[in-house]
Design an enzyme around this catalytic site. Structure first.
Site, short mmCIF file in Angstrom:
data_model
loop_
_atom_site.label_atom_id
_atom_site.label_comp_id
_atom_site.label_asym_id
_atom_site.label_seq_id
_atom_site.Cartn_x
_atom_site.Cartn_y
_atom_site.Cartn_z
N ASP A 1 45.82 55.11 0.06
CA ASP A 1 46.77 55.73 0.97
C ASP A 1 47.70 56.66 0.18
OD1 ASP A 1 45.71 54.25 3.02
OD2 ASP A 1 47.32 52.75 3.05
N LYS A 2 48.18 57.67 0.85
CA LYS A 2 49.10 58.63 0.21
C LYS A 2 50.29 57.92 -0.43
CE LYS A 2 52.03 62.62 1.32
NZ LYS A 2 52.50 63.53 2.39
#
Length: 328
Positions: free
Chosen positions: A143-144
């Site tokens: 995930d970012k």
């Protein structure tokens, strides 16, 4: 990839090189036709306008070295070259590198690839930094907001082998997560099905569902308490399945959201932490989830490899402040 012509709105004949060999036709076209919407790519495949070695092909056709792919004239956005030029070249902290594989320590707040409102990510920046590299592809995703170990394949053969390892669960991935509240020491396994859906705004979300839910997919996380703090717990979480947002939603489902999680967390506490008003004046503006350990077989030799990424400085600073906070 070789092209006899790159003029917009002209037929293109693309010869598959090592970088394209083994890919599905749809994924290959999405990558090479910069600016083309996915709907357009699938439409020209379905209509038979895309030809592989002069014959019709389906979206899941696997391309072979030397194949010729005919692409019909397409009027694509002229912004694609400008967009590519705007991607800053960047290297990331290297944990390991050889001719097959690159392991980096991804910072929080950086997407792994462009898309969904993000113009570029780690992989695009790496390609800009390494123009001589014939092949660079993400092996998996983070995930970012998550920091830590990210694997990039440098050969098509390495990519397919490593993805097989992930699919066959030959990979051990352990994350450090700081959660709100006192995690019970006896709670060591979370076996809760997860359902992925889109919100009204088109955002991807995941929720925990009952085992018999038709939309749920079984998901398993192993949890070990590393340290208890006054109002928080530091956990090691090893995932047995690799579902979207798995750790974030699993920990939330047990009543202990991750500190700083902007999708599933305690938004009031997140704001207070970002202002520095929650823990001894320490400002913490990210999600405390870090891919710290990864173990898997080498894609070429099969030798057991272990990677470790130390906790980022901001995470360490927060833990130091928590350790010195008075117990309640």
């Amino acid at each position: 990839m070789n092209s006899s012509t790159s003029t917009p709105a002209a037929v293109q004949r693309l010869t598959i090189d090592e970088g394209g060999a083994g890919q599905r036709l749809d994924n290959y076209l999405i990558k090479v036709l910069k600016g083309a919407p996915k709907t357009l790519v699938y439409r020209i495949i379905r209509s038979g306008e895309v030809r592989v070695n002069k014959g019709r092909a389906s979206a899941d056709t696997r391309l072979v070295l030397g194949d010729e792919v005919r692409v019909p004239p397409l009027r694509l956005s002229e912004k694609s070259e400008e967009t590519t030029a705007a991607i800053p070249a960047k290297e990331f902290p290297i944990l390991f590198e050889d001719e097959h594989l690159l392991a980096i320590n991804k910072p929080a707040g950086v997407a792994v690839h462009g898309g969904s409102g993000v113009s570029f990510g780690v992989i695009e920046q790496l390609r800009r930094a390494r123009p001589q590299a014939k092949f660079l592809e993400l092996v998996h995703r983070l995930d970012k907001e998550t920091s830590g170990i990210l694997l990039v394949a440098k050969k098509r053969s390495a990519l397919t082998t490593l993805q097989d390892h992930f699919r066959e669960r030959k990979v051990q991935k352990t994350y450090a997560a700081l959660v709100i509240g006192a995690w019970p020491d006896h709670k060591k396994v979370i076996d809760v099905a997860l359902h992925k859906f889109l919100t009204a705004d088109g955002e991807r979300r995941v929720k925990a569902v009952a085992d018999d839910n038709d939309d749920g997919r079984r998901s398993i996380s192993l949890v070990k308490v590393m340290k208890h703090y006054a109002d928080f717990s530091l956990l090691d979480v090893t995932i047995k399945t690799g579902r979207t947002h798995q750790i974030r939603v699993h920990l939330l489902s047990e009543g202990h959201p991750i500190v700083g999680d902007d999708k599933y967390g305690d938004f009031t506490l997140n704001k207070a932490m970002a202002r520095g008003g929650a823990v001894s004046g320490v400002r913490f503006e990210r999600m405390f989830l870090h891919a710290r350990y990864l173990r898997l077989p080498h894609p070429a030799t099969g030798e057991d490899m272990t990677f470790q990424a130390p906790l980022p400085t901001d995470c360490e600073s927060l833990l130091t402040a928590l350790a010195s906070a008075p117990k309640k």
